[in-house]
Design a protein around this motif. Structure first.
Motif, mmCIF file in Angstrom:
data_model
loop_
_atom_site.group_PDB
_atom_site.id
_atom_site.type_symbol
_atom_site.label_atom_id
_atom_site.label_comp_id
_atom_site.label_asym_id
_atom_site.label_seq_id
_atom_site.Cartn_x
_atom_site.Cartn_y
_atom_site.Cartn_z
ATOM 1 N N TRP A 136 -63.403 46.923 17.499
ATOM 2 C CA TRP A 136 -62.213 46.135 17.154
ATOM 3 C C TRP A 136 -61.236 46.985 16.343
ATOM 4 N N THR A 184 -52.155 42.390 13.818
ATOM 5 C CA THR A 184 -52.633 42.536 15.194
ATOM 6 C C THR A 184 -54.140 42.727 15.200
ATOM 7 N N SER A 223 -57.222 43.438 18.022
ATOM 8 C CA SER A 223 -57.514 43.758 19.422
ATOM 9 C C SER A 223 -58.894 44.390 19.527
ATOM 10 N N ASN A 224 -59.451 44.354 20.753
ATOM 11 C CA ASN A 224 -60.728 45.023 20.959
ATOM 12 C C ASN A 224 -60.683 45.916 22.186
ATOM 13 N N GLU A 250 -56.240 40.861 22.749
ATOM 14 C CA GLU A 250 -55.304 41.131 21.663
ATOM 15 C C GLU A 250 -54.595 39.853 21.236
ATOM 16 N N GLU A 267 -51.938 38.307 17.834
ATOM 17 C CA GLU A 267 -51.155 38.720 16.682
ATOM 18 C C GLU A 267 -50.611 37.510 15.940
ATOM 19 N N LYS A 326 -51.878 37.744 23.005
ATOM 20 C CA LYS A 326 -51.086 38.684 23.800
ATOM 21 C C LYS A 326 -51.807 39.063 25.099
#
Length: 281
Positions: A25, A62, A64-65, A70, A72, A131
């Motif tokens: 992550w 933000t 994300s992985n 993702e 935000e 996202k």
């Protein structure tokens, strides 16, 4: 049995962006000054309401992985969830008519400039923006809950930050603020977005979004709640020894501890890895 290999942690510190990479992550927080004149003009063109006094339009969080998920937290998107209708400006007056009448009688000249043809309290039900998501997933209702008791257990904090998205003093009649706090532990990460509203002599409101992911699982949980109470009831909860000191009324944590159960609550989860993919341990 051998001990598991500790997760590799990479700290991020690139200009205005700080964050961490761990367990596949990447979690970052970007903090910049309030918008300049040109940025304000561009932002205003996207919105149907005036910007708050302090609008940190370039700030964001933000998450994300490595599997393509993702999300935000964006100040612009948060403002798009504020009621821009003419009726929005009268919501507080109608819902708290007696309190508003008392406030107006005490300070009529000041109060008359507060109500505007949109929700001038900037109350937002924004819960984050997805996202990207594996397999086109989205948040869905669930009976699972964030394990708050587990979050209370002592654990090292590998990354912590607080990020303000916007703030407004409501023409000196209170405050409206949206901020995000995040912490990353060896076991997972927790994010709290909080919209805190205080309209002096009228009401308090707290809209909160909590997001939690336990490393090694393939989902994260999001809990949203909205609570509110009249100003007088919260003020009455001040300790007697405080006397005329009402500074605690500006403390969102203290106010939160005095608010009633949620009048609205939404509990959801989302898959954060593609189907048939093993999540890193």
């Amino acid at each position: 049995m051998s001990n598991p290999v500790p997760a590799v942690i990479k700290n991020i510190h690139e200009g205005p962006t700080r964050g961490i990479i761990t367990h596949g992550w990447k979690i970052t927080s970007t903090k910049l000054p309030i918008l300049n004149a040109k940025e304000i003009e561009r932002a205003q063109a996207e919105l149907d309401i005036p910007l708050p006094e302090m609008f940190f339009g370039n700030n964001r969080i933000t998450i994300s992985n490595e599997h393509g998920f993702e999300l935000e937290f964006s100040p612009m998107e948060a403002l798009k969830h504020v009621d821009a209708s003419k009726e929005g400006g009268d919501k507080v007056k109608l819902a708290y008519s007696e309190e508003w009448k008392k406030k107006s009688e005490r300070n009529h000249e000041h109060v008359k400039d507060v109500v505007k043809p949109y929700d001038w309290t900037y109350s937002t039900s924004y819960r984050c923006t997805v996202k990207l998501a594996p397999d086109g997933q989205d948040f869905k209702p669930t009976t699972d809950r964030i394990n708050i008791e587990k979050l209370k257990l002592p654990e090292p904090i590998n990354f912590y930050d607080e990020n303000i998205l916007f703030e407004d003093e409501l023409a000196d009649n209170g405050t409206a603020m949206l901020n995000v706090k995040m912490r990353v532990m060896p076991s997972g990460f927790f994010v709290l977005q909080r919209f805190f509203l205080r309209v002096d002599d009228v009401l308090f409101r707290l809209n909160e979004t909590r997001i939690y992911h336990e490393f090694g699982t393939d989902y994260l949980i999001r809990e949203y709640s909205s609570r509110e109470e009249t100003y007088d009831k919260i003020r009455a909860a001040l300790p007697p020894y405080k006397g005329d000191d009402i500074s605690q009324l500006t403390d969102p944590d203290w106010v939160s501890s005095k608010l009633p159960p949620p009048r609205e609550q939404i509990i959801e989860k989302i898959n954060v890895v593609p189907s048939n993919t093993e999540q890193p341990k």
